[in-house]
Structures are given as C-alpha cells and as structure tokens.
Scaffold this motif. Structure first.
Motif, PDB file in Angstrom:
ATOM      1  N   ASP A 110       1.214  -1.139   0.036  1.00  0.00           N
ATOM      2  CA  ASP A 110       0.017   0.265  -0.178  1.00  0.00           C
ATOM      3  C   ASP A 110       0.961   1.267  -0.681  1.00  0.00           C
ATOM      4  O   ASP A 110       2.405   1.265   0.715  1.00  0.00           O
ATOM      5  CB  ASP A 110      -0.729  -0.134   1.557  1.00  0.00           C
ATOM      6  CG  ASP A 110      -2.296  -1.209   1.360  1.00  0.00           C
ATOM      7  OD1 ASP A 110      -1.811  -1.767  -0.101  1.00  0.00           O
ATOM      8  OD2 ASP A 110      -3.066  -0.890   2.187  1.00  0.00           O
ATOM      9  N   GLN A 145      -2.780  12.365  -4.502  1.00  0.00           N
ATOM     10  CA  GLN A 145      -4.212  11.521  -3.580  1.00  0.00           C
ATOM     11  C   GLN A 145      -4.926  11.452  -4.949  1.00  0.00           C
ATOM     12  O   GLN A 145      -5.906  10.304  -5.394  1.00  0.00           O
ATOM     13  CB  GLN A 145      -5.109  12.363  -2.888  1.00  0.00           C
ATOM     14  CG  GLN A 145      -6.202  11.738  -2.259  1.00  0.00           C
ATOM     15  CD  GLN A 145      -7.358  12.512  -0.779  1.00  0.00           C
ATOM     16  OE1 GLN A 145      -6.527  11.926   0.010  1.00  0.00           O
ATOM     17  NE2 GLN A 145      -7.969  12.923  -1.777  1.00  0.00           N
ATOM     18  N   ARG A 146      -5.012  11.755  -5.645  1.00  0.00           N
ATOM     19  CA  ARG A 146      -6.018  12.532  -7.509  1.00  0.00           C
ATOM     20  C   ARG A 146      -4.879  11.124  -8.612  1.00  0.00           C
ATOM     21  O   ARG A 146      -5.932  10.541  -9.003  1.00  0.00           O
ATOM     22  CB  ARG A 146      -5.511  13.775  -7.860  1.00  0.00           C
ATOM     23  CG  ARG A 146      -7.075  14.390  -6.966  1.00  0.00           C
ATOM     24  CD  ARG A 146      -6.442  15.783  -8.027  1.00  0.00           C
ATOM     25  NE  ARG A 146      -6.698  16.041  -9.541  1.00  0.00           N
ATOM     26  CZ  ARG A 146      -6.315  16.358 -10.515  1.00  0.00           C
ATOM     27  NH1 ARG A 146      -5.864  17.614 -10.416  1.00  0.00           N
ATOM     28  NH2 ARG A 146      -6.787  16.361 -11.761  1.00  0.00           N
ATOM     29  N   ARG A 149      -5.456   7.870  -6.586  1.00  0.00           N
ATOM     30  CA  ARG A 149      -7.181   7.780  -7.074  1.00  0.00           C
ATOM     31  C   ARG A 149      -7.340   7.173  -8.746  1.00  0.00           C
ATOM     32  O   ARG A 149      -7.614   5.269  -8.953  1.00  0.00           O
ATOM     33  CB  ARG A 149      -8.210   8.122  -6.680  1.00  0.00           C
ATOM     34  CG  ARG A 149      -8.523   8.256  -5.510  1.00  0.00           C
ATOM     35  CD  ARG A 149      -9.175   9.769  -5.080  1.00  0.00           C
ATOM     36  NE  ARG A 149      -9.195   9.463  -3.902  1.00  0.00           N
ATOM     37  CZ  ARG A 149      -9.805  10.794  -3.194  1.00  0.00           C
ATOM     38  NH1 ARG A 149     -10.887  11.714  -3.787  1.00  0.00           N
ATOM     39  NH2 ARG A 149     -10.454  10.531  -1.850  1.00  0.00           N
ATOM     40  N   ALA A 150      -6.835   7.658  -9.095  1.00  0.00           N
ATOM     41  CA  ALA A 150      -6.400   7.408 -10.589  1.00  0.00           C
ATOM     42  C   ALA A 150      -6.047   5.759 -10.539  1.00  0.00           C
ATOM     43  O   ALA A 150      -6.133   5.718 -12.339  1.00  0.00           O
ATOM     44  CB  ALA A 150      -5.696   8.397 -11.754  1.00  0.00           C
ATOM     45  N   ALA A 151      -4.881   5.735 -10.374  1.00  0.00           N
ATOM     46  CA  ALA A 151      -4.592   4.381 -11.085  1.00  0.00           C
ATOM     47  C   ALA A 151      -4.687   3.490 -10.508  1.00  0.00           C
ATOM     48  O   ALA A 151      -4.516   2.323  -9.847  1.00  0.00           O
ATOM     49  CB  ALA A 151      -2.402   4.833 -10.384  1.00  0.00           C
ATOM     50  N   ASP A 152      -6.115   3.725  -9.643  1.00  0.00           N
ATOM     51  CA  ASP A 152      -6.668   2.767  -8.492  1.00  0.00           C
ATOM     52  C   ASP A 152      -5.427   2.156  -7.818  1.00  0.00           C
ATOM     53  O   ASP A 152      -5.087   0.381  -7.469  1.00  0.00           O
ATOM     54  CB  ASP A 152      -7.339   1.524  -9.012  1.00  0.00           C
ATOM     55  CG  ASP A 152      -8.280   0.514  -8.587  1.00  0.00           C
ATOM     56  OD1 ASP A 152      -9.063   1.389  -7.889  1.00  0.00           O
ATOM     57  OD2 ASP A 152      -8.333  -0.143  -9.109  1.00  0.00           O
ATOM     58  N   ALA A 153      -4.254   2.570  -6.869  1.00  0.00           N
ATOM     59  CA  ALA A 153      -3.200   2.321  -6.272  1.00  0.00           C
ATOM     60  C   ALA A 153      -3.652   2.739  -4.671  1.00  0.00           C
ATOM     61  O   ALA A 153      -4.579   3.215  -4.096  1.00  0.00           O
ATOM     62  CB  ALA A 153      -2.478   3.547  -6.402  1.00  0.00           C
ATOM     63  N   PRO A 154      -4.177   1.190  -3.948  1.00  0.00           N
ATOM     64  CA  PRO A 154      -4.828   0.950  -1.983  1.00  0.00           C
ATOM     65  C   PRO A 154      -3.745   1.926  -1.642  1.00  0.00           C
ATOM     66  O   PRO A 154      -2.437   2.386  -1.466  1.00  0.00           O
ATOM     67  CB  PRO A 154      -4.234   0.054  -2.408  1.00  0.00           C
ATOM     68  CG  PRO A 154      -2.739  -1.090  -3.061  1.00  0.00           C
ATOM     69  CD  PRO A 154      -3.438  -0.352  -4.408  1.00  0.00           C
ATOM     70  N   TYR A 155      -4.400   3.318  -1.305  1.00  0.00           N
ATOM     71  CA  TYR A 155      -3.333   4.072   0.133  1.00  0.00           C
ATOM     72  C   TYR A 155      -4.221   4.287   1.058  1.00  0.00           C
ATOM     73  O   TYR A 155      -5.111   4.332   1.554  1.00  0.00           O
ATOM     74  CB  TYR A 155      -3.309   5.655  -1.316  1.00  0.00           C
ATOM     75  CG  TYR A 155      -4.494   6.459  -1.258  1.00  0.00           C
ATOM     76  CD1 TYR A 155      -4.455   7.620  -0.202  1.00  0.00           C
ATOM     77  CD2 TYR A 155      -5.136   5.707  -2.392  1.00  0.00           C
ATOM     78  CE1 TYR A 155      -5.660   8.424  -0.696  1.00  0.00           C
ATOM     79  CE2 TYR A 155      -6.651   7.007  -2.019  1.00  0.00           C
ATOM     80  CZ  TYR A 155      -6.260   8.607  -1.583  1.00  0.00           C
ATOM     81  OH  TYR A 155      -7.702   8.326  -1.362  1.00  0.00           O
ATOM     82  N   ARG A 243       3.885   0.630  -8.674  1.00  0.00           N
ATOM     83  CA  ARG A 243       2.678   1.584  -8.603  1.00  0.00           C
ATOM     84  C   ARG A 243       2.414   3.088  -8.212  1.00  0.00           C
ATOM     85  O   ARG A 243       2.376   4.302  -8.384  1.00  0.00           O
ATOM     86  CB  ARG A 243       1.398   0.728  -8.047  1.00  0.00           C
ATOM     87  CG  ARG A 243       0.512  -0.191  -8.372  1.00  0.00           C
ATOM     88  CD  ARG A 243      -0.574  -0.593  -7.628  1.00  0.00           C
ATOM     89  NE  ARG A 243      -0.641  -1.000  -6.383  1.00  0.00           N
ATOM     90  CZ  ARG A 243      -0.178  -1.874  -5.890  1.00  0.00           C
ATOM     91  NH1 ARG A 243       0.010  -3.261  -6.329  1.00  0.00           N
ATOM     92  NH2 ARG A 243       0.036  -2.319  -4.684  1.00  0.00           N
TER      93      ARG A 243
END
Length: 267
Positions: A110, A145-146, A149-155, A243
């Motif tokens: 993550d 953060q944007r 989200r665009a990369a569908d990366a859990p954060y 990622r």
C-alpha cells in the motif's frame, strides 16, 4: 537510456548533479537501483550523474520534464541531495520511498501519502528549532491522492514518523505513543525534505510504499543486531513500488499548472 555524465568542474560538489539547468520537478528515492527503475518509465531518459549514493536521471513523463534522483539511506545525506537539486533548478519534490506500517489496516504494498512527518530525523533540529513543523505542500498531497485514485492504487493518508535509527538501541522510544496517536508509518528521510522545502519556498510531498511492519517489531531477541523478519524483496513490495512510481510521476504532472506559483521564500 543513455548516459551524459558531466565532468566534475560543471557539477555540484557532493552529488555531482549539474550546477544548473535541471527540470523543475523531481522524484527522489533512496535506492540508486530504484532511481534507474523509475527513470526507465520516462521518454528520452538520460543518466546525468552517479556519485556515491546519488544517481540522477532526466527524462520526460507525458510531456513533463522531470528529474529522478537517489539520496541513499538517512536524512543527513538525503538533505545534501535536496539542497543541490534545488540549487540546480528543482522546485517541486515528490519522495517515493518505503516505510514500515504502524497504523492498523495498512498492508504491504500500500501507499502512505504523508500529510506531515515527526521530526526525529537527526538533522533538521540542527537547521531550525524542533517546534517548527514538517509538513507537505497541500497541493502535493492532493495531487498524489488524485494520482493514486486514478491508478486504482491502495493508499492511506496520515502523519509519518521519520526516525534516524532503523532499529532501536538502548534508549526508550515514543513509538507506542505515536501508534496510539494514529501515526501511519515509519521511514527515515521525509521530515528533512519537508522542512527544507517549506523553509525555502519549495513544494514537497511524499508517497511511501509499505514494505513491512515497524522495524522495532522485527528485531530478533536472540540476534538483536540482525534485521529479524524484515524482507523488502518481495513481489508485493515490488508491485507497490511500480504503482508508486507512476503515481509519483503523475502527481508531478498534475502539479505542472502550478509552476511559478510556489510559495515565495521569506527573506
């Protein structure tokens, strides 16, 4: 990828990066090998310097000129890179690092996007009193953060603990209190970047890939000088770094419209 390493006479004294002319946006990482890995994502990537732990590339990320550079382990040496990159033209930094998770619910691989950092880095108290905060530029946090989200990366977002010692010694440490306070992760360089950037009118953010638990919990009681169960060389971590590299580069691209509006340095 090509190499255009300049002669020492045209370089900064510690890192050997060029004295001038670098792009205004940089991804900084700890490992020279990771710098090469991130730079491989760029168009027209060129290695411009490699000295000690400092390895630097330039290239293009979807129309945005960027620097990718490594700073090694620990905040004092990392600060030297930040200073010399800034002298050469960098105005926006994103640190892509690794970290140990502290807060529950954060998994290996993550991302932790750091709003701020605890200043236990071993160098920034020698620059400015400890009461001065280590904080990210809000626009960098939003861009990261944007991009995540665009990369569908859990954060996850939160405060991280920057600590100079990788493993504990004989002194009591405030780790339990930080865990109760919700500190998300522990790493070794970010607070120095945040203090340097905010005191010099620069923009900085950080995205950290979780590669294990807090190192204090991984020490082997029978062999306390070993790294215990710490193992960053796993597929889940490598996938998170890949990622994270794209997230960091995309965040820099999102920050480009803000070029020229960075906070002015106070006299």
């Amino acid at each position: 990828m090509t190499s255009t390493v300049p002669s020492p006479s045209g370089t900064q004294p510690i890192t050997r990066v060029p004295r001038t002319g670098l792009p205004a946006r940089a991804v900084v990482v700890g490992d020279p090998g990771r710098a090469e890995r991130v730079a491989a994502l760029l168009a027209d990537a060129k290695e411009v310097s490699y000295h000690r732990e400092y390895r630097t590339f330039t290239g293009d990320w979807h129309g945005t000129p960027v620097v990718v550079s490594s700073h090694g382990v620990g905040a004092p040496g990392a600060l030297l890179l930040f200073q010399e990159l800034a002298a050469a033209g960098v105005r926006t930094f994103v640190r892509l690092g690794t970290a140990g998770a502290i807060r529950a619910g954060i998994r290996d691989g993550d991302l932790v996007i750091a709003d701020a950092a605890v200043r236990d880095d071993g160098v920034s108290p020698q620059l400015i009193p400890a009461e001065y905060p280590a904080f990210a530029a809000p626009e960098a946090v939003i861009a990261l953060q944007r991009a995540a989200r665009a990369a569908d990366a859990p954060y996850h977002r939160g405060v991280v603990w920057t600590r100079a010692a990788f493993q504990p010694g004989f002194l009591p440490l405030p780790g339990e209190a930080y865990a109760r306070a919700g500190v998300a992760a522990i790493e070794m360089e970010l607070s120095a970047l945040y203090v340097f950037a905010s005191t010099h009118g620069l923009t900085a953010g950080g995205a950290l890939v979780v590669d294990g638990a807090n190192a204090d919990e991984l020490v082997d009681d029978e062999a306390p000088l070993s790294s215990g169960g710490y193992d960053p060389d796993r597929d889940v971590v490598a996938a998170g770094v890949d990622r994270g590299a794209r997230v960091a580069l995309d965040a820099l691209r999102l920050l480009v419209p803000a070029q020229g509006t960075e906070r002015a340095q106070r006299p």
